[in-house]
Design a protein around this motif. Structure first.
Motif, short mmCIF file in Angstrom:
data_model
loop_
_atom_site.label_atom_id
_atom_site.label_comp_id
_atom_site.label_asym_id
_atom_site.label_seq_id
_atom_site.Cartn_x
_atom_site.Cartn_y
_atom_site.Cartn_z
N LEU A 63 -23.80 84.13 70.76
CA LEU A 63 -24.90 84.31 69.81
C LEU A 63 -25.63 85.14 70.38
O LEU A 63 -26.28 85.69 68.87
CB LEU A 63 -24.54 82.77 68.94
CG LEU A 63 -23.07 82.32 68.17
CD1 LEU A 63 -23.82 81.07 67.71
CD2 LEU A 63 -22.86 83.20 67.41
N ILE A 64 -26.52 84.47 70.66
CA ILE A 64 -27.64 84.93 71.56
C ILE A 64 -27.46 86.43 71.55
O ILE A 64 -28.41 87.66 71.38
CB ILE A 64 -28.29 84.60 72.82
CG1 ILE A 64 -28.52 82.52 72.01
CG2 ILE A 64 -29.34 85.18 73.73
CD1 ILE A 64 -29.26 82.49 73.46
N MET A 65 -26.69 87.45 72.65
CA MET A 65 -25.91 88.44 72.19
C MET A 65 -25.84 88.96 71.79
O MET A 65 -27.01 90.30 71.16
CB MET A 65 -24.66 88.43 73.10
CG MET A 65 -24.94 88.41 74.93
SD MET A 65 -25.41 89.49 76.08
CE MET A 65 -24.28 90.62 75.33
N LYS A 69 -28.71 93.42 68.16
CA LYS A 69 -29.29 93.60 66.61
C LYS A 69 -30.48 93.48 66.76
O LYS A 69 -30.83 94.74 65.74
CB LYS A 69 -28.84 92.63 64.90
CG LYS A 69 -28.87 92.97 64.06
CD LYS A 69 -28.51 94.26 63.86
CE LYS A 69 -28.82 94.50 62.27
NZ LYS A 69 -28.27 95.99 62.06
N TRP A 70 -31.03 92.50 67.24
CA TRP A 70 -33.02 92.78 67.21
C TRP A 70 -33.90 94.51 68.29
O TRP A 70 -34.39 94.94 67.98
CB TRP A 70 -33.31 91.77 68.34
CG TRP A 70 -35.23 92.13 68.66
CD1 TRP A 70 -35.82 92.68 67.77
CD2 TRP A 70 -35.64 91.53 70.03
NE1 TRP A 70 -36.81 91.34 68.62
CE2 TRP A 70 -36.81 91.46 69.80
CE3 TRP A 70 -34.88 91.03 71.08
CZ2 TRP A 70 -37.58 91.05 70.86
CZ3 TRP A 70 -35.71 90.08 72.14
CH2 TRP A 70 -37.20 90.36 71.90
N ALA A 107 -35.61 93.24 74.49
CA ALA A 107 -34.48 93.29 74.20
C ALA A 107 -33.49 93.65 75.31
O ALA A 107 -32.27 92.56 75.19
CB ALA A 107 -34.43 93.71 72.83
N CYS A 108 -33.22 94.31 75.66
CA CYS A 108 -32.55 94.72 76.42
C CYS A 108 -32.94 93.55 78.48
O CYS A 108 -31.20 93.60 78.70
CB CYS A 108 -32.96 96.15 77.20
SG CYS A 108 -32.49 97.50 76.30
N LEU A 109 -33.16 93.59 78.08
CA LEU A 109 -33.68 92.32 79.22
C LEU A 109 -33.23 90.84 79.69
O LEU A 109 -32.39 90.76 80.02
CB LEU A 109 -35.32 92.22 79.96
CG LEU A 109 -36.02 92.89 80.26
CD1 LEU A 109 -37.61 93.24 80.47
CD2 LEU A 109 -35.10 93.38 82.12
N ALA A 168 -31.36 84.59 60.52
CA ALA A 168 -32.27 85.61 61.09
C ALA A 168 -32.49 87.01 61.14
O ALA A 168 -34.07 87.15 60.95
CB ALA A 168 -31.73 85.21 62.74
N PHE A 169 -31.46 87.58 60.01
CA PHE A 169 -31.70 88.78 59.82
C PHE A 169 -31.98 89.02 58.04
O PHE A 169 -31.83 90.29 57.71
CB PHE A 169 -30.63 89.55 60.37
CG PHE A 169 -30.82 89.66 61.84
CD1 PHE A 169 -31.79 90.12 62.72
CD2 PHE A 169 -30.63 89.41 62.78
CE1 PHE A 169 -32.17 90.37 63.97
CE2 PHE A 169 -29.84 88.79 64.19
CZ PHE A 169 -30.63 89.49 64.68
N GLY A 170 -32.20 87.99 57.36
CA GLY A 170 -31.80 87.96 56.14
C GLY A 170 -30.43 88.64 55.39
O GLY A 170 -31.15 89.27 54.16
N ASP A 171 -29.40 88.35 56.10
CA ASP A 171 -28.50 89.07 55.59
C ASP A 171 -28.25 88.74 54.01
O ASP A 171 -27.76 86.95 53.63
CB ASP A 171 -27.17 89.04 56.78
CG ASP A 171 -27.32 90.26 57.88
OD1 ASP A 171 -28.66 90.21 57.57
OD2 ASP A 171 -26.91 89.54 58.12
#
Length: 338
Positions: A27-29, A34-35, A233-235, A278-281
């Motif tokens: 989920l974090i991935m 998306k972030w 975010a890449c890290l 988290a993203f307001g979808d």
């Protein structure tokens, strides 16, 4: 490596922890991908950075004695070309799909993995499916159709990438099965080859896609601060991408393929909630019904395969959905021989 007993855990607690670890890291991935893409649209560079970090962490794990990784050999690399091609294409369309659709709609856009898996298992491997499995596939297709047709502002390009992603994901398991022999059936060796060669294959794509020019342009106009969020975010995704692989190995060593698929369904529900909070979808009724049908079809598939295993009272005849499913087959064979 520490075992459940050495840590004072019961087998049940170990299963709960490993499944939870797998779902949280996965989920974090998704969230961090998306972030990063919301910060700046560089999907191929994002993948390149993730694979670079994965290779570095695998090397560090080798130096630390956690496990050993192989030296790259030309003949093995040549044998793995189909796997690398499918992997790079699959990762690319996965990321592009996430770029064009909401996090909550991602589950629908990539909802045809199960039907394509059953189709390819029959056409390429000659594995027939029971009527119950076909019902589960039809349920999943209805969920995909409902979710796509009821959305007003859905990105057709995002749906296209989602369908292609479903195809590559389905083919991936088949290609992995044929590729394991090239690395003496070592999943760790295959993971290293996969990440290292995919990193090399992705490098020219970063330049051909024009993303390198975009990076230079932004550096010239906005400076390094334009990439602070993207680099962070890449890290994070690179580290958690490595952990997702580790979590998958841990989960399949402690559970059955059925449990793995159930946890995948639960992850789909949590991913939808993640997109909402988290993203307001927006969660429309059509989108929600589509997700429910897709997850229900996946759950019914799990039930159907479990019934087949009980009826046959033999080695599981489920269709491998992931690399971890294949690893579990190997582990079951070792236990049976012992």
């Amino acid at each position: 490596m520490a075992t459940a007993s050495s840590l004072g855990l019961t087998e049940r607690q170990a299963v709960i922890l490993t499944v939870g670890f797998y779902m949280v890291t996965a989920l974090i991935m998704v969230a961090c991908n998306k972030w990063a893409l919301n910060a700046i649209e560089l999907p191929w560079l994002l993948l390149w950075c993730q694979m670079l970090i994965a290779v570095i962490l695998l090397r560090l794990a080798d130096y630390g004695g956690l496990f050993s990784i192989p030296q790259i050999k030309a003949d093995v690399a040549k044998a793995l070309v189909p796997l690398i091609a499918i992997n790079v294409l699959g990762l690319g369309v996965n990321t592009l799909c996430l770029l064009y659709v909401d996090t909550s709609f991602y589950q629908i856009a990539r909802g045809l993995v199960l039907p394509f898996t059953v189709i390819f298992a029959y056409t390429l491997l000659g594995q027939p499916s029971s009527s119950l499995v076909l019902v589960s596939c039809f349920t999943v297709f209805c969920g995909f159709y409902t979710g796509v047709t009821t959305e007003i502002n859905v990105s057709q390009l995002g749906v296209f990438f989602g369908v292609v992603s479903s195809i590559t994901t389905s083919l991936h398991a088949i290609v992995i099965k044929k590729s394991l022999g090239a690395v003496n059936n070592s999943s760790i060796h295959l993971s290293y080859y996969n990440n290292f060669l995919s990193l090399l294959a992705t490098t020219p794509i970063v330049f051909l896609s024009g993303e390198s020019s975009l990076v230079m342009e932004k550096l010239a106009t906005e400076g390094f601060q334009a990439f602070h969020t993207f680099i962070a975010a890449c890290l994070v995704t690179g580290v958690f991408g490595f952990l997702v692989n580790l979590a998958g190995f841990m989960q399949i060593s402690k559970t059955s393929p059925t449990t793995h698929m159930i946890s995948g369904a639960v992850r789909g529900v949590l991913q939808t909630l993640l997109g909402y909070f988290a993203f307001g979808d927006a969660i429309t009724s059509g989108r929600l019904f589509g997700i429910v049908l897709i997850l229900s079809g996946g759950a019914f598939y799990t039930y159907a395969k479990d019934q087949e295993m009980q009826a046959n009272n033999a080695k599981p005849t489920y269709i491998p959905m992931t690399q971890q499913d294949l690893d579990n087959d190997e582990e079951r064979n070792k236990v049976g021989k012992a």
